[in-house]
Design an enzyme around this catalytic site. Structure first.
Site, short mmCIF file in Angstrom:
data_model
loop_
_atom_site.label_atom_id
_atom_site.label_comp_id
_atom_site.label_asym_id
_atom_site.label_seq_id
_atom_site.Cartn_x
_atom_site.Cartn_y
_atom_site.Cartn_z
N ARG A 78 0.85 -1.10 0.11
CA ARG A 78 -0.07 -0.07 0.09
C ARG A 78 0.87 1.24 0.14
O ARG A 78 1.59 1.47 0.95
CB ARG A 78 -0.76 0.09 1.39
CG ARG A 78 -1.81 1.34 1.27
CD ARG A 78 -2.90 1.04 0.04
NE ARG A 78 -4.05 1.84 0.39
CZ ARG A 78 -4.10 3.20 0.34
NH1 ARG A 78 -3.02 3.84 -0.20
NH2 ARG A 78 -5.14 3.66 0.51
N GLU A 86 -11.37 4.39 -6.31
CA GLU A 86 -11.52 2.76 -6.33
C GLU A 86 -11.81 2.50 -7.66
O GLU A 86 -12.31 3.28 -8.40
CB GLU A 86 -12.67 2.42 -5.23
CG GLU A 86 -12.63 2.69 -4.01
CD GLU A 86 -11.56 1.85 -3.41
OE1 GLU A 86 -11.02 0.92 -3.86
OE2 GLU A 86 -11.20 2.08 -2.26
N ARG A 129 -0.72 -5.47 5.07
CA ARG A 129 0.03 -5.16 3.90
C ARG A 129 1.23 -4.27 3.93
O ARG A 129 1.14 -3.70 5.11
CB ARG A 129 -0.85 -4.20 2.97
CG ARG A 129 -2.18 -4.90 2.52
CD ARG A 129 -3.05 -3.95 1.60
NE ARG A 129 -3.63 -2.72 2.61
CZ ARG A 129 -4.43 -1.78 2.51
NH1 ARG A 129 -4.85 -1.89 1.30
NH2 ARG A 129 -4.89 -0.98 3.20
#
Length: 272
Positions: A78, A86, A129
């Site tokens: 990330r 999105e 992440r």
């Protein structure tokens, strides 16, 4: 309301596997993204990445997430301190500029089999992440370019990973001032993310304004057309110029701006 100034950013799906019709419709969009990315590669500042770690690049997931091979495992990364709209969220769906952010990132990293990773204080988020700043092999900051081109916002600022927050905010401020990308529609960007209802309402208002402006211009143009076209009882098409004897009493069936227009429509000049 600020105008939308980047033609690539409306609703094109810049993804592979589309129908032939969709591919045709988005060719110019993709080419525009490619052009912006190519220009960014040429003009971007190149940073010293000698102290960063190099990892194999595996995939571009969206505008703020990539996948690398990290210590033998395939892992999501990330991108720190930014948030892209999105592309395929389970509840939010696709948001304006999401596909473009992803495509830009793909183009920026095109041909690169690895990226350079700069970690901050902590390496992972609550979803496990990796968190990092990403650079190309020639030292271009991915976050900087996404922000500079108005494709992401500064977000998710959590201590202690705030090393570049002031730098990123200064870049965002310039993009916001220039009203590019996500900043081209007022109030589309919010503190919580992106409001696509505001975006589409603004686009609709802009389209309506354009239609009304076109109608007004047409009306004004027609009002400036003074040549009267009349069809007499014998079916003859005759046009009358201002100042001619019968001009004031002639009932116009058509109005023309120039004698050439009248002649093209089959009318002949009045004799008096």
């Amino acid at each position: 309301m600020k105008k939308i100034i980047m033609a690539l950013f409306f609703s094109a799906l810049l993804v592979s596997g589309c129908t032939e019709e969709t591919n045709t419709a988005t060719t110019s969009e993709t080419n525009t993204i490619q052009g912006i990315a190519a220009s960014s590669k040429e003009t971007a500042t190149k940073y010293d990445i000698s102290d960063f770690e190099e990892y194999e690049l595996q995939d571009i997931i969206d505008g703020d997430t990539i996948r690398i091979k990290y210590n033998g495992s395939s892992e999501k990364v990330r991108l720190l301190l930014i948030d892209a709209p999105e592309t395929n969220h389970e509840t939010l769906g696709e948001q304006p500029f999401g596909p473009e952010a992803k495509e830009f990132l793909k183009q920026l990293l095109a041909g690169q089999d690895s990226v350079y990773v700069e970690f901050d204080v902590t390496y992972r988020d609550k979803y496990k992440r990796l968190l990092a700043y990403i650079y190309t092999k020639d030292g271009i900051s991915v976050q900087e370019q996404l922000l500079e081109n108005g494709l992401v916002r500064v977000a998710y600022i959590y201590d202690p990973n705030t090393k570049h927050v002031d730098w990123f905010k200064s870049i965002q401020k310039t993009a916001q001032h220039n009203a590019i990308g996500i900043w081209s529609v007022e109030d589309y960007v919010t503190n919580r993310g992106y409001d696509k209802e505001v975006y589409y309402a603004a686009v609709n208002d802009e389209n309506k304004s354009t239609v009304e402006e076109d109608k007004l211009n047409m009306s004004e143009n027609n009002a400036s057309c003074k040549i009267k076209g009349n069809i007499n009882s014998k079916g003859n098409k005759i046009y009358h110029m201002p100042g001619q004897r019968d001009f004031e009493n002639t009932v116009a069936e058509e109005m023309f701006c120039t004698e050439e227009d009248a002649k093209d429509a089959g009318f002949v000049p009045a004799k008096q």
